[in-house]
Write a protein that holds these residues in place. Structure first.
Motif, PDB file in Angstrom:
ATOM      1  N   ILE A 176     -19.628 -45.613  25.833  1.00 46.13           N
ATOM      2  CA  ILE A 176     -18.210 -45.826  26.077  1.00 46.13           C
ATOM      3  C   ILE A 176     -17.589 -44.487  26.471  1.00 46.13           C
ATOM      4  O   ILE A 176     -17.961 -43.437  25.929  1.00 46.13           O
ATOM      5  N   LEU A 177     -16.666 -44.511  27.428  1.00 45.65           N
ATOM      6  CA  LEU A 177     -16.072 -43.291  27.962  1.00 45.65           C
ATOM      7  C   LEU A 177     -14.629 -43.129  27.479  1.00 45.65           C
ATOM      8  O   LEU A 177     -14.001 -44.088  27.015  1.00 45.65           O
ATOM      9  N   PRO A 178     -14.081 -41.912  27.594  1.00 47.84           N
ATOM     10  CA  PRO A 178     -12.699 -41.706  27.159  1.00 47.84           C
ATOM     11  C   PRO A 178     -11.681 -42.598  27.856  1.00 47.84           C
ATOM     12  O   PRO A 178     -10.630 -42.893  27.288  1.00 47.84           O
ATOM     13  N   ASP A 179     -11.974 -43.040  29.083  1.00 48.91           N
ATOM     14  CA  ASP A 179     -11.032 -43.913  29.789  1.00 48.91           C
ATOM     15  C   ASP A 179     -11.223 -45.390  29.471  1.00 48.91           C
ATOM     16  O   ASP A 179     -10.553 -46.248  30.047  1.00 48.91           O
ATOM     17  N   GLY A 180     -12.150 -45.700  28.544  1.00 48.32           N
ATOM     18  CA  GLY A 180     -12.342 -47.076  28.113  1.00 48.32           C
ATOM     19  C   GLY A 180     -13.415 -47.837  28.854  1.00 48.32           C
ATOM     20  O   GLY A 180     -13.778 -48.939  28.456  1.00 48.32           O
ATOM     21  N   ARG A 181     -13.935 -47.261  29.955  1.00 49.84           N
ATOM     22  CA  ARG A 181     -15.033 -47.909  30.659  1.00 49.84           C
ATOM     23  C   ARG A 181     -16.359 -47.567  29.991  1.00 49.84           C
ATOM     24  O   ARG A 181     -16.453 -46.689  29.143  1.00 49.84           O
ATOM     25  N   GLN A 182     -17.406 -48.273  30.405  1.00 51.50           N
ATOM     26  CA  GLN A 182     -18.766 -47.922  30.035  1.00 51.50           C
ATOM     27  C   GLN A 182     -19.441 -47.225  31.205  1.00 51.50           C
ATOM     28  O   GLN A 182     -19.209 -47.589  32.369  1.00 51.50           O
ATOM     29  N   ILE A 183     -20.306 -46.265  30.893  1.00 53.94           N
ATOM     30  CA  ILE A 183     -21.242 -45.756  31.871  1.00 53.94           C
ATOM     31  C   ILE A 183     -22.614 -46.289  31.505  1.00 53.94           C
ATOM     32  O   ILE A 183     -22.962 -46.376  30.325  1.00 53.94           O
ATOM     33  N   ILE A 184     -23.367 -46.714  32.502  1.00 49.97           N
ATOM     34  CA  ILE A 184     -24.700 -47.288  32.307  1.00 49.97           C
ATOM     35  C   ILE A 184     -25.676 -46.383  33.054  1.00 49.97           C
ATOM     36  O   ILE A 184     -25.578 -46.247  34.283  1.00 49.97           O
ATOM     37  N   ILE A 185     -26.582 -45.764  32.322  1.00 49.78           N
ATOM     38  CA  ILE A 185     -27.411 -44.690  32.869  1.00 49.78           C
ATOM     39  C   ILE A 185     -28.876 -45.099  32.888  1.00 49.78           C
ATOM     40  O   ILE A 185     -29.438 -45.486  31.859  1.00 49.78           O
ATOM     41  N   GLY A 186     -29.487 -45.005  34.055  1.00 50.32           N
ATOM     42  CA  GLY A 186     -30.929 -45.125  34.184  1.00 50.32           C
ATOM     43  C   GLY A 186     -31.446 -46.538  34.054  1.00 50.32           C
ATOM     44  O   GLY A 186     -30.811 -47.523  34.431  1.00 50.32           O
ATOM     45  N   GLY A 187     -32.646 -46.617  33.493  1.00 44.31           N
ATOM     46  CA  GLY A 187     -33.402 -47.854  33.450  1.00 44.31           C
ATOM     47  C   GLY A 187     -34.670 -47.697  34.272  1.00 44.31           C
ATOM     48  O   GLY A 187     -34.840 -46.719  35.019  1.00 44.31           O
ATOM     49  N   ARG A 188     -35.566 -48.637  34.149  1.00 50.88           N
ATOM     50  CA  ARG A 188     -36.856 -48.546  34.851  1.00 50.88           C
ATOM     51  C   ARG A 188     -36.656 -48.491  36.363  1.00 50.88           C
ATOM     52  O   ARG A 188     -36.025 -49.354  36.958  1.00 50.88           O
ATOM     53  N   ARG A 189     -37.171 -47.408  36.959  1.00 51.54           N
ATOM     54  CA  ARG A 189     -37.094 -47.157  38.401  1.00 51.54           C
ATOM     55  C   ARG A 189     -35.644 -47.120  38.913  1.00 51.54           C
ATOM     56  O   ARG A 189     -35.364 -47.405  40.064  1.00 51.54           O
ATOM     57  N   GLN A 190     -34.727 -46.729  38.034  1.00 53.01           N
ATOM     58  CA  GLN A 190     -33.326 -46.574  38.427  1.00 53.01           C
ATOM     59  C   GLN A 190     -32.883 -45.152  38.075  1.00 53.01           C
ATOM     60  O   GLN A 190     -32.568 -44.848  36.928  1.00 53.01           O
ATOM     61  N   PHE A 191     -32.881 -44.275  39.064  1.00 55.25           N
ATOM     62  CA  PHE A 191     -32.544 -42.876  38.855  1.00 55.25           C
ATOM     63  C   PHE A 191     -31.077 -42.658  39.223  1.00 55.25           C
ATOM     64  O   PHE A 191     -30.735 -41.806  40.038  1.00 55.25           O
ATOM     65  N   ASN A 192     -30.224 -43.439  38.571  1.00 55.86           N
ATOM     66  CA  ASN A 192     -28.807 -43.457  38.927  1.00 55.86           C
ATOM     67  C   ASN A 192     -27.982 -43.970  37.759  1.00 55.86           C
ATOM     68  O   ASN A 192     -28.522 -44.296  36.695  1.00 55.86           O
ATOM     69  N   TYR A 193     -26.694 -44.048  37.953  1.00 52.82           N
ATOM     70  CA  TYR A 193     -25.776 -44.561  36.929  1.00 52.82           C
ATOM     71  C   TYR A 193     -24.655 -45.328  37.616  1.00 52.82           C
ATOM     72  O   TYR A 193     -24.393 -45.166  38.812  1.00 52.82           O
ATOM     73  N   GLU A 194     -23.994 -46.168  36.830  1.00 58.16           N
ATOM     74  CA  GLU A 194     -22.837 -46.907  37.330  1.00 58.16           C
ATOM     75  C   GLU A 194     -21.871 -47.143  36.196  1.00 58.16           C
ATOM     76  O   GLU A 194     -22.162 -46.833  35.026  1.00 58.16           O
ATOM     77  N   PHE A 195     -20.712 -47.699  36.522  1.00 59.62           N
ATOM     78  CA  PHE A 195     -19.667 -47.923  35.534  1.00 59.62           C
ATOM     79  C   PHE A 195     -19.356 -49.421  35.414  1.00 59.62           C
ATOM     80  O   PHE A 195     -19.577 -50.196  36.343  1.00 59.62           O
ATOM     81  N   TYR A 196     -18.832 -49.785  34.246  1.00 56.46           N
ATOM     82  CA  TYR A 196     -18.321 -51.141  34.056  1.00 56.46           C
ATOM     83  C   TYR A 196     -17.125 -51.063  33.113  1.00 56.46           C
ATOM     84  O   TYR A 196     -17.208 -50.402  32.084  1.00 56.46           O
ATOM     85  N   PRO A 197     -16.002 -51.743  33.461  1.00 57.42           N
ATOM     86  CA  PRO A 197     -15.795 -52.517  34.686  1.00 57.42           C
ATOM     87  C   PRO A 197     -15.648 -51.616  35.915  1.00 57.42           C
ATOM     88  O   PRO A 197     -15.365 -50.427  35.795  1.00 57.42           O
ATOM     89  N   LYS A 198     -15.857 -52.213  37.077  1.00 59.02           N
ATOM     90  CA  LYS A 198     -15.760 -51.481  38.332  1.00 59.02           C
ATOM     91  C   LYS A 198     -14.286 -51.244  38.686  1.00 59.02           C
ATOM     92  O   LYS A 198     -13.432 -52.085  38.415  1.00 59.02           O
TER      93      LYS A 198
END
Length: 556
Positions: A176-198
């Motif tokens: 959980i981030l200070p702005d209330g969103r989630q950051i989702i980091i990595g995963g199998r063969r995923q060398f990246n991150y994204e946020f939710y909600p968009k």
């Protein structure tokens, strides 16, 4: 009514064998212990119908538990004749059994829930409003977002957004981030991150080269990265054997930390565990932040385990002050080597290290020699006297085990299924469907007169940032004003030996007498969302290391 299979066997060890095992463990390590073994175990549920691979405590004192849909049929049916029809499921396309349950802590009861697609090896975080948002999984569930809104009338269930993610997320980490969103980091063969909600439907994932740099070919050793929100608002991200401080708002690495001495991997499948140690709150500001990483498996252990050679787990912890100008890892030796352990922050600021094995790695059938005895780590003690071995359980908790803190200070323990399907017979570590509680020594009856009881505020108040807050409590025994603190704990989403979003703040204050056996401690609440992201926390009064029962507070 839902049905639980009564023929599920409970895994136990004979009492004398358990006592001999713990005696051997204690005598084979030259470690200084602070006191004799402590803590008590009790079986809560002999069969919850599923194996507790993922767990999260919510602010209604219910625990959401789930494993995966492609185990095949579970041991608990969906209610009212409901069935899940999923033509893409790899095990059972028409499935009338549940793969998620809600555990009512107060009633010690189970209610089946319905997930629509596969949640295997997924991740989650609780949003500021108390709603659990889970992301990813396997197969047709790897892009899904699932939402669980807590209720008290038994009407709530999972809701699913089928394509809520930009990328497949399997073995990822959420924070959980200070702005209330989630950051989702990595995963199998995923060398990246994204946020939710968009922020917009077009928002995509962002590359994170650190995950490429920490990926061991054909082994990985960087899945479920350990992620913590630092007090400056940046993210500490640990994968394999090293870490960075990452400014996710700009997509830049602020600093790189040294590798852990020895260079052995600590991330999945060489699975260790990690915690952000308690943040001491001084006039509303944290004075520093330390991370503790414990256990794991040596280099080469995963390939060795695949070939039937089960190498001994790591017996070291590394501790680093991530806010220091020149941070270095300080290594400590645990009394028991451990891979696939869980680390739980207790309300008094100590760390419980629990579950796992002493040989092998994470993965199907790759662990050996269960570690039945938990260990408590006391971060304020001097090096050499921080570890304390606890009384052992009788139930092995191997791959896919979990442990979380409850509001009354107990630790809920469940899971263990190192098999591709449910397997109860003819194997060393049968699939486990039980729930246990571990009660630390502070819950012993002889400590009752030293245990505070919070009188006000009543549970679930809304509190603000940098505000004075009066907490009134009673105590039947003799009060030591100098040994009273208030702690705030963010409950974690726990899976695969990592407690995501776990966080504890120590709020010191002045204690005054307000009546017979009645006292008030005036504290200053955290100063910002960087110290305590908005949301629900458990608040405890701790006296001489003995915590009260917690109350829920929402900071916003």
């Amino acid at each position: 009514m839902h049905h639980i299979n009564p023929n599920y066997p409970t895994v136990t060890l004979p009492f004398l064998l358990r006592q001999l095992l713990i005696l051997l463990l204690l005598t084979c390590h030259r470690i200084i212990y602070t006191r004799a073994a402590a803590g008590n175990w009790d079986l809560l549920q002999s069969n919850i119908g599923i194996s507790a691979m993922h767990m999260q405590l919510l602010n209604n004192d219910r625990v959401i538990i789930f494993d995966r849909t492609d185990f095949g049929a579970s041991n608990i049916s969906l209610p009212n004749g409901k069935c899940r029809n999923d033509p893409n499921d790899t095990a059972l396309q028409n499935d009338c059994t549940a793969h998620s349950v809600e555990y009512d802590v107060a009633l010690n009861s189970i209610r089946p829930l319905m997930v629509l697609t596969d949640v295997w090896c997924s991740s989650a975080a609780v949003m500021p409003d108390g709603v659990l948002v889970q992301t990813g999984g396997f197969n047709d569930g790897d892009h899904a977002v699932r939402i669980y809104k807590p209720c008290i009338d038994g009407s709530c269930d999972w809701q699913e957004i089928k394509d809520g993610l930009a990328q497949r997320r399997w073995y990822a980490t959420n924070h959980i981030l200070p702005d209330g969103r989630q950051i989702i980091i990595g995963g199998r063969r995923q060398f990246n991150y994204e946020f939710y909600p968009k922020k917009s439907p077009a928002e995509k994932a962002y590359n994170l080269p650190f995950l490429v740099q920490t990926n061991d070919p054909k082994i990985e050793n960087n899945l479920y990265p350990f992620v913590f929100l630092n007090v400056d608002g940046n993210l500490f991200i640990f994968a394999n054997n090293r870490a960075i401080l990452f400014d996710y708002t700009k997509g830049v690495v602020v600093r790189s930390y040294p590798a852990v001495p020895g260079g052995d991997p600590r991330s999945y499948p060489s699975t260790g565990s990690a915690v952000l140690l308690p943040l001491k709150n001084l006039q509303g500001e944290a004075i520093g932040a330390d991370v503790l990483v414990c256990g794991g498996a040596p280099k080469g252990a995963y390939i060795n385990a695949l070939n039937g050679n089960f190498v001994g787990a790591l017996n070291t912890c590394g501790r680093i002050s991530i806010t220091d100008s020149n941070p270095v890892w300080v290594m400590e030796t645990m009394p028991l080597a451990r891979v696939m352990g869980d680390m739980v922050l207790l309300p008094n600021g100590n760390v419980l290290i629990i579950n796992g094995a002493s040989k092998g790695t994470a993965g199907w059938e790759l662990g050996r020699d269960q570690v039945l005895a938990p260990v408590i780590y006391r971060p304020e003690n001097r090096i050499g006297s921080r570890f304390e071995v606890q009384n052992p359980s009788s139930i092995p908790r191997m791959y896919h085990s979990t442990a979380i803190l409850l509001r009354d200070g107990r630790v809920l323990v469940g899971g263990s299924n190192p098999h591709i399907y449910y397997n109860f017979t003819g194997v060393s570590f049968p699939t486990d469907l039980t729930l246990e509680q571990f009660s630390p020594a502070y819950l012993n009856p002889d400590s009752a007169n030293m245990r505070p009881r919070i009188v006000s505020p009543v549970s679930r108040p809304i509190i603000g940032y940098r505000q004075l807050l009066d907490v009134q409590f009673t105590l039947s025994g003799m009060l030591n004003k100098d040994l009273v603190v208030v702690t705030m704990v963010a409950p974690s989403f726990t899976t695969h030996s990592f407690a995501m979003n776990q966080r504890l703040l120590v709020l010191s204050g002045n204690v005054t007498v307000v009546g017979k056996s009645s006292y008030r401690v005036r504290i200053l609440t955290p100063s910002s969302v960087n110290l305590a992201p908005s949301g629900y926390y458990l608040l405890f009064v701790v006296h001489q290391d003995i915590p009260s029962e917690g109350i829920w507070v929402q900071i916003k």
